[in-house]
Design a protein around this motif. Structure first.
Motif, mmCIF file in Angstrom:
data_model
loop_
_atom_site.group_PDB
_atom_site.id
_atom_site.type_symbol
_atom_site.label_atom_id
_atom_site.label_comp_id
_atom_site.label_asym_id
_atom_site.label_seq_id
_atom_site.Cartn_x
_atom_site.Cartn_y
_atom_site.Cartn_z
ATOM 1 N N ALA A 73 0.849 -1.390 0.106
ATOM 2 C CA ALA A 73 -0.019 -0.062 0.015
ATOM 3 C C ALA A 73 0.981 1.366 -0.206
ATOM 4 C CB ALA A 73 -0.694 0.006 1.045
ATOM 5 N N GLY A 74 0.236 2.345 -0.750
ATOM 6 C CA GLY A 74 1.086 3.713 -0.750
ATOM 7 C C GLY A 74 0.665 4.462 -1.789
ATOM 8 N N PRO A 75 0.894 5.580 -1.732
ATOM 9 C CA PRO A 75 0.634 6.868 -2.981
ATOM 10 C C PRO A 75 1.431 6.457 -3.948
ATOM 11 C CG PRO A 75 1.781 7.689 -1.471
ATOM 12 C CD PRO A 75 1.977 6.466 -0.635
ATOM 13 N N PHE A 76 1.081 5.525 -4.975
ATOM 14 C CA PHE A 76 2.136 5.244 -5.843
ATOM 15 C C PHE A 76 1.840 6.079 -7.070
ATOM 16 C CE2 PHE A 76 1.957 0.957 -3.270
ATOM 17 C CZ PHE A 76 3.028 1.469 -2.536
ATOM 18 N N TYR A 77 2.531 7.145 -6.925
ATOM 19 C CA TYR A 77 2.099 8.097 -8.562
ATOM 20 C C TYR A 77 3.081 8.977 -8.461
ATOM 21 C CZ TYR A 77 -1.307 9.744 -4.977
ATOM 22 O OH TYR A 77 -1.960 9.923 -3.917
ATOM 23 N N ALA A 78 3.544 9.687 -7.100
ATOM 24 C CA ALA A 78 4.386 10.906 -7.157
ATOM 25 C C ALA A 78 5.040 10.903 -5.578
ATOM 26 C CB ALA A 78 3.861 12.225 -7.591
ATOM 27 N N ALA A 79 6.018 11.718 -5.727
ATOM 28 C CA ALA A 79 6.638 11.755 -4.300
ATOM 29 C C ALA A 79 5.797 12.482 -3.277
ATOM 30 C CB ALA A 79 7.937 12.590 -4.474
ATOM 31 N N THR A 80 5.592 12.252 -2.224
ATOM 32 C CA THR A 80 4.761 12.585 -1.041
ATOM 33 C C THR A 80 5.345 14.096 -0.824
ATOM 34 O OG1 THR A 80 4.371 10.545 -0.176
ATOM 35 C CG2 THR A 80 3.884 12.652 1.069
ATOM 36 N N GLY A 81 4.402 14.973 -0.786
ATOM 37 C CA GLY A 81 4.617 16.307 -0.706
ATOM 38 C C GLY A 81 4.893 17.086 -1.934
ATOM 39 N N ARG A 82 4.972 16.516 -3.076
ATOM 40 C CA ARG A 82 5.013 17.033 -4.445
ATOM 41 C C ARG A 82 3.895 17.790 -4.901
ATOM 42 N NH1 ARG A 82 6.990 14.323 -10.170
ATOM 43 N NH2 ARG A 82 7.266 16.300 -11.253
ATOM 44 N N THR A 83 3.668 19.158 -5.095
ATOM 45 C CA THR A 83 2.383 19.757 -5.453
ATOM 46 C C THR A 83 2.801 20.782 -6.672
ATOM 47 O OG1 THR A 83 2.576 21.551 -3.815
ATOM 48 C CG2 THR A 83 1.204 19.208 -3.175
ATOM 49 N N TRP A 84 1.843 20.776 -7.567
ATOM 50 C CA TRP A 84 1.964 21.832 -8.644
ATOM 51 C C TRP A 84 0.523 22.255 -9.211
ATOM 52 C CZ3 TRP A 84 3.093 16.956 -9.089
ATOM 53 C CH2 TRP A 84 2.815 15.970 -10.537
ATOM 54 N N ARG A 85 0.402 23.196 -9.942
ATOM 55 C CA ARG A 85 -0.647 23.469 -10.615
ATOM 56 C C ARG A 85 -0.926 22.753 -11.969
ATOM 57 N NH1 ARG A 85 -3.860 27.896 -9.133
ATOM 58 N NH2 ARG A 85 -4.378 28.126 -11.571
ATOM 59 N N MET A 86 -2.031 22.150 -12.418
ATOM 60 C CA MET A 86 -2.060 21.371 -13.754
ATOM 61 C C MET A 86 -3.449 21.793 -14.336
ATOM 62 S SD MET A 86 -1.219 17.505 -12.632
ATOM 63 C CE MET A 86 -1.861 17.446 -11.067
ATOM 64 N N THR A 87 -3.317 22.248 -15.764
ATOM 65 C CA THR A 87 -4.683 22.209 -16.332
ATOM 66 C C THR A 87 -5.085 21.040 -16.579
ATOM 67 O OG1 THR A 87 -3.325 21.734 -18.477
ATOM 68 C CG2 THR A 87 -3.411 24.022 -17.609
ATOM 69 N N ASP A 88 -6.316 20.912 -17.180
ATOM 70 C CA ASP A 88 -7.111 19.630 -17.462
ATOM 71 C C ASP A 88 -6.257 18.723 -18.370
ATOM 72 O OD1 ASP A 88 -9.111 20.672 -15.797
ATOM 73 O OD2 ASP A 88 -10.367 20.949 -17.262
ATOM 74 N N ALA A 89 -5.668 19.402 -19.213
ATOM 75 C CA ALA A 89 -5.019 18.917 -20.306
ATOM 76 C C ALA A 89 -3.644 18.108 -19.814
ATOM 77 C CB ALA A 89 -4.452 19.775 -21.435
ATOM 78 N N ASP A 90 -2.980 18.945 -18.784
ATOM 79 C CA ASP A 90 -1.704 18.715 -18.034
ATOM 80 C C ASP A 90 -2.300 17.119 -17.350
ATOM 81 O OD1 ASP A 90 -0.214 20.552 -18.986
ATOM 82 O OD2 ASP A 90 -0.604 21.772 -17.159
ATOM 83 N N ARG A 91 -3.322 17.398 -16.592
ATOM 84 C CA ARG A 91 -4.006 16.251 -15.670
ATOM 85 C C ARG A 91 -3.884 15.032 -16.477
ATOM 86 N NH1 ARG A 91 -5.466 15.776 -10.671
ATOM 87 N NH2 ARG A 91 -5.365 17.902 -10.352
ATOM 88 N N ALA A 92 -4.995 15.193 -17.804
ATOM 89 C CA ALA A 92 -5.035 13.892 -18.409
ATOM 90 C C ALA A 92 -3.776 13.360 -19.047
ATOM 91 C CB ALA A 92 -5.764 14.507 -19.760
#
Length: 289
Positions: free
Chosen positions: A105-124
């Motif tokens: 188990a864990g947040p297996f996508y990005a380093a914990t604490g890593r945050t940034w703004r995304m557009t809808d296209a960026d997120r997709a």
């Protein structure tokens, strides 16, 4: 349905070592816990073979937990970093096989604490990238009879997956025997309009559940409606363990990572004992033997 209660070694220490596991396994068993979460911060910190022996001695069910520290990313990172993160997750799966854990188990996508703004296209685009990076890892987990459990985190710890709805949308094509969701009451309390509805939304994809007070302190000394929480777990038929995840403020690294700036209980032992007592009493009331 009564569920085994577990505790994460992060309640007391970081990183876990062979020596600390021996004492913490004995402590967890003495407090009454039937399972223990074993974080893998750096491969090699502790021996899977020794852990298997120690946990068998104390009759503790093992749960492997991943740690997405700095530089562990499956999205928006150099190819070498993504490959290294995939290799780390495969290592966690290998360890789970060796010690008998059925979930990682864990947040297996990005380093914990890593945050940034995304557009809808960026997120997709990032979600496409995530699915591509996770696919071989999920396939490896399924071959080993292990279920990877991806955890949504609150908005202060990640920009990508904060809610169950987002997790289902992000991971939908991969969800199954090799991949499910890990839900943590702490993050649910921050991000979901209804904790119970979020658990029900996860449904059959709920692979693992972590609990703590809304302030990361003891379960039961907080404002979460734990009866409603259990109602939702019953509704979706979740039979797995409940793992108490909190953190010690005595270790500088983990205190900063988890934002533990003040004591959350009289002692870490008291935090664990209080949580166990509350959850045991609640289960005794709900599920008489």
């Amino acid at each position: 349905m009564r569920r085994t209660l577990g505790v994460n070694t992060w309640v007391w220490t970081s990183p876990l070592t062979d020596s600390s596991l021996e004492s913490l396994a004995a402590k967890a068993a003495a407090l009454g816990f039937g399972a223990i979460e074993l974080p893998i911060e750096t491969p090699g910190d502790w021996s899977p073979d020794r852990a298997r022996e120690v946990l068998a001695e104390h009759r503790l069910l093992p749960i492997v937990v991943g740690a997405m520290g700095p530089g562990r990313n499956l999205i928006a990172a150099p190819a070498s970093e993504i490959v290294a993160t995939q290799n780390y997750l495969v290592h966690c799966i290998d360890v789970a096989e060796r010690i008998g854990s059925r979930v990682v188990a864990g947040p297996f996508y990005a380093a914990t604490g890593r945050t940034w703004r995304m557009t809808d296209a960026d997120r997709a685009a990032h979600l496409d990238e995530l699915r591509a990076a996770l696919t071989p890892v999920v396939n490896r987990a399924e071959r080993g009879g292990i279920r990877l459990a991806v955890e949504p985190l609150n908005r202060y710890e990640t920009s990508l997956i904060n809610t169950v709805e987002q997790a289902l949308a992000a991971l939908g094509p991969l969800l199954g025997r090799g991949l499910g969701l890990a839900l943590d009451s702490y993050h649910l309390n921050i991000e979901e309009k209804s904790i119970g509805d979020a658990i029900r939304r996860a449904g059959e994809h709920l692979a693992y559940v972590q609990v703590c007070g809304n302030d990361r302190g003891a379960v039961g000394d907080d404002h979460i409606d734990w009866s409603a929480f259990f109602d939702a777990l019953d509704d979706v038929g979740y039979r797995g363990p409940l793992g108490l995840e909190s953190f010690t403020g005595d270790n500088a690294t983990i205190a900063v990572a988890a934002s533990v700036w003040r004591p959350l209980a009289d002692s870490q032992d008291a935090l664990a004992a209080r949580s166990f007592a509350y959850l045991t009493a609640l289960q005794n009331e709900r599920y008489p033997r």
